[in-house]
Structures are given as structure tokens and as C-alpha cells.
Scaffold this active site. Structure first.
Site, short mmCIF file in Angstrom:
data_model
loop_
_atom_site.label_atom_id
_atom_site.label_comp_id
_atom_site.label_asym_id
_atom_site.label_seq_id
_atom_site.Cartn_x
_atom_site.Cartn_y
_atom_site.Cartn_z
N GLY A 12 10.73 2.02 -10.12
CA GLY A 12 11.61 2.37 -8.99
C GLY A 12 11.15 1.73 -7.68
O GLY A 12 9.95 1.66 -7.40
N ARG A 16 13.50 5.27 -0.30
CA ARG A 16 13.41 6.40 0.63
C ARG A 16 11.99 6.59 1.18
O ARG A 16 11.80 7.32 2.15
CB ARG A 16 13.89 7.68 -0.06
CG ARG A 16 15.41 7.79 -0.12
CD ARG A 16 15.83 9.10 -0.76
NE ARG A 16 15.70 9.06 -2.22
CZ ARG A 16 15.91 10.11 -3.01
NH1 ARG A 16 16.24 11.28 -2.47
NH2 ARG A 16 15.78 10.00 -4.31
N ASN A 170 16.02 20.73 -14.87
CA ASN A 170 15.53 19.59 -15.64
C ASN A 170 14.50 18.84 -14.82
O ASN A 170 14.76 18.44 -13.68
CB ASN A 170 16.71 18.67 -15.99
CG ASN A 170 16.28 17.40 -16.68
OD1 ASN A 170 15.19 17.33 -17.27
ND2 ASN A 170 17.12 16.39 -16.64
N ARG A 333 -23.30 3.41 7.00
CA ARG A 333 -22.35 2.39 6.57
C ARG A 333 -22.67 1.91 5.15
O ARG A 333 -23.75 2.19 4.61
CB ARG A 333 -22.33 1.24 7.58
CG ARG A 333 -21.71 1.65 8.91
CD ARG A 333 -21.91 0.59 9.98
NE ARG A 333 -21.37 -0.71 9.59
CZ ARG A 333 -21.53 -1.82 10.31
NH1 ARG A 333 -22.22 -1.77 11.46
NH2 ARG A 333 -21.03 -2.96 9.90
N ASN A 377 -41.51 6.35 11.83
CA ASN A 377 -40.80 6.98 12.93
C ASN A 377 -40.13 5.90 13.77
O ASN A 377 -40.80 5.01 14.32
CB ASN A 377 -41.76 7.78 13.82
CG ASN A 377 -41.01 8.51 14.92
OD1 ASN A 377 -40.49 9.59 14.74
ND2 ASN A 377 -40.95 7.88 16.10
N ASN A 386 -30.28 -7.82 14.37
CA ASN A 386 -30.15 -8.51 13.08
C ASN A 386 -29.21 -9.70 13.08
O ASN A 386 -29.14 -10.43 12.10
CB ASN A 386 -29.66 -7.51 12.02
CG ASN A 386 -28.32 -6.88 12.37
OD1 ASN A 386 -28.04 -6.61 13.54
ND2 ASN A 386 -27.50 -6.63 11.38
#
Length: 458
Positions: A12, A16, A170, A333, A377, A386
């Protein structure tokens, strides 16, 4: 091979939905609708599962892969025409075929299994899955005879006032004798307003031939809800969320506000874990036992160890160890590994990095492309530098090192075991084991210089 077959209607266009996304790929609780259907029936030992796709169906193939067979409906000529496209795969075989809709994500394997058993025990040519609905307006009504078999199905617009009072509808899910199904499909005509071939017409054909037409009543209408627009999609999302949350609560998970908690269908959560309001457990997430997640925390495609606490934070595609404390307002992340007993505090971002057991980044730090050892620490404001604008480089901080506040570690660089980096330093060279690194300008005080500054308070 099993003599049971399944046909899933997924061709389908879903106009809609008003979306570029293929209709049956719209997600419910994070999983495409058609994937829900396939996952539910996969354990029923079907000889073949045939998915009917149409224009743009390659996206469905990418989603379902080789778990099903495919047939293509080139033109949208109705549900009967769609089922007919499976003829080359299952026509001529003895057995039972169940026809399902790819936009009914709440259907369960349990209900489909009961439908199949009932159909075969009754010796019916076709069995309709029905449901009771308080307000059945718009749905086809199931008219039964005195023996309880289906006399006919009447569409809402064609129903008489007394027929409109019938609550049994149905659901557009059917079981057929496979050989009779494909024989009947050849006899369907398209002399209707839409010029389409409708699958329910098979019922009247079989009835006229004296075959038995049965009906099996499902336990709930919610399970058979078809999604045709965004309103129904939100309803399906709500029903699915309640189902998933109820399952986890029965397995020993505390959800303090189920109406404001989202858990994906594939998530695994250990007992005695508590989920607070606003929590979202998405994708293939796996949460251990005794954890506290939330409030307002998002965990996606990640593994969280036992007794971890994650508060008002985001964790994506990463692995978090046991007894870890994350947040508030931290961001883990993808491709990060957080060891046991690690603390990641407020406004700390970890990206594609490993944090060793017992290490701490308590506040206001960025750790990217780094290997942080055990018992390290990282002081407030410490940064791994980086990226040079073109490439990413590795920062390595070895076990027991102490990184002071506002330190920049310019990668590629290594800080050795038990080394100490003084606050405010910018480190560009290797710091040896047990060394003290200081990399900052010497302080100079200009006596009485403030007298010359225009902003001095009067």
C-alpha cells in the site's frame, strides 16, 4: 517443511500518511510496523512467509532482508490482486495460508497461532479474525448464522440500522485453505466503484460454493488496529508502549511513570532496575539489574552493566560497566566503553573513547578519541584536543594519572602511569611515568596597573 504459509500485505502507498517514507516502514516504539509483524510470526514455523511489496519496495527488502520471500504488486489493484502475486511461490500447495497486513504492528504471534489452530480444527475453507469494538463505525460488520458461522460480512456503508448495532468487526486478517484461496482469486471481479479486486469477495465465493466460513474472535481490538494515518500511528504507539512497559514491570522492573516512559520492543532490562519519568530505552539496548535510569535519560543501542546510575543523560551505541555513575547532563557518544566504577559527571562528553575502571571525569570535560586507563582523574575542564581540522588523533592517559583542571591534551600524546599534569597546562609532548608536567606561562603581576584601567569602579 510446514504446510502453513503466511502472506503479508505491504504494497500500500499509504497516501493518508502524507509521508515520503514507505507506509509499513513507519516505526512503532522504534521498530517498523512490518518488522513487528514478521518478528511476531517468525516462531510459528511457516513453510513460507511472502511479503507483497509495491513501488519503492526495495526499502522493505533492506529492512527485512532474507527472512521472508517477496512478490511485487506492480499496480495497486486491490487486496485480492495483492495476494494473487504470491501465486508463483505458494499456489498449488496443500495447507493453510494466513493473510496479514503489514500495517497492523500490534498483532501477536499468539493470536495468529490460535487463529490457525481454530481454522484447521473447524475444517473451514476460510476463517475471519474478528474483534469487538465499542464504536464500530466505519468497519465491516460480521453477520453470523445460528450455528455461529459467518453468514456474510457487510460494509458499514451498506449495513442496515440493525446491522450497524453489531459490535463484531472484520479485522482484514484471514486464514484460508491454500488451494481454495488461489482457485477463488481467479473468480473475483472488479465491478465496483474503485475497479479493484477485493479479498473479502473470496468469502462470498466460498460461501456460495457451500464451503464453511468461520470466525475467530480476538481477545482485543487493539491488537488488530490497522494504521492508515498519523492519528492511528500515535494510537498504535500508545498501545505498544503500554504493552511493552507492562511486560517489563511484570518481569521485575520498576517504572515510576509508565505513561511517560518509552521502551523499544527489542530492549532487555534486568530485574530491580528503576526507570524514572522521561526515560527512553531505544533500539537494541540491554540494561542490567539494579540500575537507576533517568529521569529524562536516553539510552540507545547500548549495554549498561548492573547497578549503574544514569541521570538526565544520553548514551548511544556504547558499553557501560557496573556501578557506573553518569550525569546529570552527560553525553556518551557512539563507540565508547566505560569501565566499572567510573564516574562521569555533569556536562561531560565522551566520544569514541575508553574509560578504565575507577576513573573519573566529574565535570565540564570533553574526552574524544582517547584511551583513559584505570583510576585516572580528569579535572574540571580537561580536554582532549583530538582534531586538527582534517584528522583525528589518539590521546592515551595511563593508569593512575592525575590531570588537573583546564588541561588541554593535544593529540597525539601520551601521559604515563601515575604522572601529574598541573592545572592550566597545554600538553603537546609525552609525559613520562611518575613525572610532573607544567606547561603554562609564568605569572606576572603589574603593580598598581588596575589604576589605569577605564573600567575600574569609582
Amino acid at each position: 517443511m510446514s504446510n502453513r504459509y503466511a502472506v503479508i500485505l505491504g504494497a500500500g502507498k499509504g497516501t493518508r500518511m502524507k509521508s515520503k517514507l514507505y507506509k509499513v516502514l513507519h516505526p512503532v516504539c522504534g521498530k517498523p510496523m512490518i518488522q513487528h509483524v514478521v518478528d511476531q510470526i517468525r516462531g510459528l514455523n511457516f513453510g513460507k512467509i511472502v511479503t507483497i511489496i509495491g513501488h519503492g519496495g526495495e526499502a522493505v527488502k533492506e529492512q527485512l532482508g532474507e527472512t521472508v520471500d517477496y512478490a511485487v504488486q506492480e499496480k495497486q489493484l486491490g487486496t485480492a490482486h495483492a495476494v494473487q502475486q504470491a501465486a508463483d511461490i505458494i499456489r498449488g500447495r496443500q495447507g493453510t495460508t494466513v493473510v496479514l497486513c503489514g500495517d497492523t504492528p500490534l498483532i501477536t504471534g499468539e493470536t495468529v497461532g490460535k487463529l490457525l489452530d481454530y481454522h484447521e480444527n473447524e475444517g473451514a475453507a476460510v476463517t475471519v479474525l474478528t474483534a469487538l469494538m465499542a464504536n464500530p463505525s466505519g468497519y465491516g460488520r460480521v453477520i453470523r448464522n445460528k450455528s455461529g458461522d459467518v453468514e456474510r460480512i457487510v460494509e458499514d456503508k451498506d449495513a442496515s440500522p440493525s446491522e450497524k448495532e453489531i459490535k463484531e468487526i472484520n479485522t482484514a486478517i484471514y486464514c484460508f485453505d491454500n488451494e481454495r484461496l488461489f482457485d477463488s482469486l481467479k473468480k473475483i471481479k472488479n465491478d465496483n466503484a474503485q475497479g479493484e479486486y477485493y479479498l473479502p469477495d473470496v468469502i462470498s465465493i466460498l460461501k456460495s460454493e457451500g464451503s464453511k466460513v468461520a470466525a475467530f474472535l480476538s481477545d482485543s481490538f487493539e491488537e488488530t488496529l490497522g494504521v492508515n494515518d498519523r492519528v492511528a500511528l500515535s494510537q498504535a504507539e500508545g498501545y505498544m508502549r503500554k504493552r511493552i512497559n507492562a511486560y517489563h514491570m511484570r518481569q521485575g522492573v520498576t517504572i515510576t511513570n509508565p505513561d511517560n516512559t518509552t521502551i523499544s520492543a527489542d530492549a532487555v532490562i534486568g530485574s530491580d532496575t528503576t526507570l524514572y519519568p522521561g526515560t527512553m530505552i531505544l533500539g537494541q539496548a540491554k540494561i542490567g539489574e539494579g540500575c537507576e535510569i533517568g529521569p529524562y535519560t536516553e539510552v540507545k543501542d547500548s549495554e549498561i552493566g548492573h547497578s549503574a546510575k544514569i541521570k538526565q543523560s544520553v548514551v548511544h551505541d556504547s558499553k557501560v560497566g557496573e556501578h557506573v555513575n553518569i550525569g546529570p547532563f552527560a553525553h556518551i557518544r557512539p563507540l565508547s566503553q566505560i569501565g566499572d566504577n567510573v564516574k562521569i559527571g555533569n556536562f561531560v562528553e565522551i566520544k569514541k573513547s575508553a574509560m578504565g575502571e575507577g576513573s573519573k571525569a566529574s565535570h565540564l570535560s570533553y574526552v574524544g578519541d582517547a584511551e583513559i586507563g584505570k583510576d585516572v582523574n580528569l579535572g574540571c575542564g580537561s580536554i582532549t584536543v583530538n582534531y586538527d581540522g582534517k584528522n583525528k588523533y589518539l590521546t592515551r592517559v595511563e593508569d593512575g594519572a592525575f590531570i588537573g583542571c583546564n588541561v588541554n591534551l593535544v593529540a597525539p600524546v601520551t601521559v604515563g602511569k601515575h604522572a601529574f599534569v598541573a592545572a592550566g597546562s597545554t600538553i603537546t609532548q609525552t609525559v613520562d611515568e611518575n613525572a610532573l608536567a607544567i606547561a603554562r606561562s609564568r605569572q606576572t603581576n603589574k603593580e598598581n596597573y588596575a589604576e589605569k584601567l577605564a573600567f575600574k569602579k569609582k
